[in-house]
Design an enzyme around this catalytic site. Structure first.
Site, PDB file in Angstrom:
ATOM      1  CB  SER A  48     -11.747  -5.984   5.367  1.00 56.26           C
ATOM      2  OG  SER A  48     -11.292  -5.579   4.100  1.00 56.26           O
TER       3      SER A  48
ATOM      4  CB  CYS B 140      -2.441   1.199   4.045  1.00 58.10           C
ATOM      5  SG  CYS B 140      -1.583   1.748   5.518  1.00 58.10           S
TER       6      CYS B 140
ATOM      7  CB  CYS C  63      -6.879  -3.260  -1.138  1.00 55.03           C
ATOM      8  SG  CYS C  63      -5.747  -4.148  -0.053  1.00 55.03           S
TER       9      CYS C  63
ATOM     10  CB  CYS D  41      -0.956   0.007   1.195  1.00 51.08           C
ATOM     11  SG  CYS D  41      -2.125  -1.367   1.209  1.00 51.08           S
TER      12      CYS D  41
END
Length: 565
Positions: free
Chosen positions: A480, A132, A204, A59
């Site tokens: 998440s 991140c 991500c 990240c």
């Protein structure tokens, strides 16, 4: 230099004069000269670069490169850059382990470290580089506290991986773990997915927490419009970083501070964007944290009202089809903002770090011909936003669920009780969870964890095992941004604080009613009172160090899980 020029320069470096000007500051200047600065450098505005770089995970891995470009931009605009680092925890790497408890705690440490370094060194301006999940809110919290001319630059999304002709993200790896445990795929296929899911640096790739929060911060005005959507390894990201570095000097000249940008209306704009894109439930936690840091009245009930009146218009993973780079190609955050603004759903008069209003920034949005990522308000994925707040005797102060539109709106089933994430994960792997169950994971809240772990390992394992559409899960922990399904997190009060979730017994009937916004256990008040009288708080899992300090200071999830002021 003219007297007017000298006066302008003095305004730009007024704060840092305390640190480096005058005969009594000779020792400080000597120390700075030891690292290569000269008198000319020290006479310029001193700009801090708060970097969350780490080589532990993809990240933030590339942020040193971007920091160099930011540095160049600051110098070109007439400033002297001073870079420093903070901590950063990789959620994806620590997920499912005790180490994941450090993630949310790191948000506070990031904010604290940025605040400490900036206060100690009298920066005239500050730019924070983040990527991140917790570095983004941690950076903004620190900037709110300091209230000096400042902004955030997001490092950008990872490129998607490719498997069997489809774009994939780390979400597919977690789900493949569950599929392998159930014998649905081979070890070789799991390893093949693992090998291609994360092709390089960047956060991500779906509308998970990092991309959710980067978008929210840009809509809120603390990042320049069109900066967050540029992918991590795109050549344009270097240009963005350079321009952001130069822009900090403009912020000082115009005295644009977080307190002039982050208002009640700006927070409403931010959460509106989260609801419209099916963003992470962590957006609730972090937006509440911004409000608490800025002393702005803004509650979990406000978030429910905003989401209920916001159509979900972005077809993004984890619930939808597309990844962050697809959204950028479609028209990105500006197009999303224009859709919402044209529909009367954003406050267009809010100021941004560019000095322009949000309405001015999104007015020039362009749409890629034929794009299907960002729909119109008239043709949404679903009529209401992705964030839903549930209340009831099981969550008097609220629980949060993210819905994309295909999930069940009602579920009633027996409680399967687990006092840790690991216990629940093993039960899934060992096929001890069956259709209709309500998996309850407790003592994982801000105090009980401590640190409020995310549960992607368990939720993805349920999906991979084929139970994602028939099992519900509730927890006082978090999820998440990659989680999907009927999963209710942030249940408050948490078990460790005496919440009802800590009184549940195996087999109790749990009812989740989305349309009624209700989360209940079908047990009488008298029985709950009896159980509460017999309940004893568990022994804290940590008795020293940062985890212990956090557990003593942290506030409930319904208040953003911030630490005491």
């Amino acid at each position: 230099m003219s007297s007017n020029g000298s006066a302008a320069k003095a305004r730009l470096n007024a704060v840092s004069r305390t640190l480096v000007e005058g005969s009594d500051r000779a020792a400080a200047r000597a120390m700075f000269k030891a690292i290569g600065l000269n008198d000319d450098d020290l006479n310029k505005p001193i700009i801090g670069i708060a970097n969350t770089w780490t080589e532990i995970g993809p990240c933030n891995f590339h942020l040193r490169r971007l920091a160099d470009k930011v540095r160049e931009g600051i110098k070109a605009a007439g400033g002297t850059p001073l870079e420093f680092n903070t901590v950063s925890i990789s959620d994806g790497i620590t997920m499912g382990t005790e180490g994941m408890k450090a993630s949310l705690i790191s948000r506070e440490v990031i904010a604290d470290s940025i605040e400490l370094i900036a206060r100690a060194n009298y920066f005239d301006g500050l730019i924070a580089l983040s990527s991140c999940d917790k570095t983004i809110p941690g950076a903004i919290m620190g900037l709110i506290r300091l209230d000096i001319p400042s902004m955030m630059l997001y490092g950008g999304s990872i490129a998607p991986g490719h498997y069997n002709g489809k774009d994939i993200t780390v979400q597919e790896v977690f789900e493949a773990i569950g599929a392998y445990a159930k014998g649905k795929i081979s070890l070789e296929e799991l390893q093949a997915i693992e090998g291609v899911a994360c092709p390089g640096p960047g956060a991500c790739g779906g509308q998970f927490t990092a991309n959710t929060m980067a978008m929210a911060v840009e809509i809120m005005g603390m990042s320049p419009m069109r900066s967050a959507g540029v992918p991590a390894m795109d050549a344009e990201k270097d240009d963005v970083a350079y321009r952001c570095g130069a822009m900090v000097l403009d912020l000082i000249a115009k005295d644009i501070r977080p307190s002039k940008i982050i208002s009640r209306k700006a927070l409403e704009n931010a959460i509106r964007s989260v609801a419209a894109t099916g963003g992470s439930t962590n957006g609730v936690l972090h937006t509440l944290a911004f409000a608490r840091e800025a002393d702005i009245p803004f509650t979990i009930d406000d978030i429910e009202s905003i989401s209920r009146h916001t159509p979900l218009i972005a077809d993004m993973k984890p619930g939808g089809k597309y990844v962050a780079t697809d959204m950028t190609r479609a028209g990105g955050i500006p197009l999303l903002g224009k859709r919402l603004l044209d529909g009367g759903m954003l406050h267009g008069d809010c100021l941004t770090v560019t000095g322009k209003t949000l309405a001015e920034e999104v007015s020039s949005a362009t749409e890629a011909p034929g794009q299907q990522v960002i729909r119109t308000l008239e043709n949404p994925v679903k009529a209401t936003g992705g964030l839903v707040i549930l209340k009831g005797n099981l969550a008097p102060d609220g629980g949060v669920v993210k819905l994309f539109g295909y999930e069940r709106l009602y579920h009633q089933g027996p409680a399967r009780i687990f006092n840790s994430e690991e216990a629940a994960f093993h039960a899934v792997q060992e096929s001890r969870i069956v259709e209709g169950d309500v998996v309850v994971i407790r003592y994982e809240g801000p105090v009980g964890g401590p640190g409020m772990r995310e549960m992607l390992g368990v939720t993805a394992a349920l999906s991979g095992a084929g139970l994602g559409n028939s099992v519900a899960l509730i927890t006082d922990g978090r999820f998440s941004g990659a989680t999907r399904g009927l999963m209710v997190g942030h249940v408050t009060p948490e078990a460790a604080a005496g919440g009802t979730i800590g009184l549940l017994e195996e087999g109790d009937t749990i009812t989740i009613d989305i349309e009624a916004r209700s989360l209940r256990v079908e047990v009488s008040d008298e029985e709950l009172t009896r159980r509460r009288a017999a309940w004893q708080p568990p022994t804290p899992r940590y008795s020293r160090g940062v985890m212990w300090k956090y557990a003593r200071l942290v506030q409930p999830a319904s208040e953003g899980a911030v630490t005491l002021k």
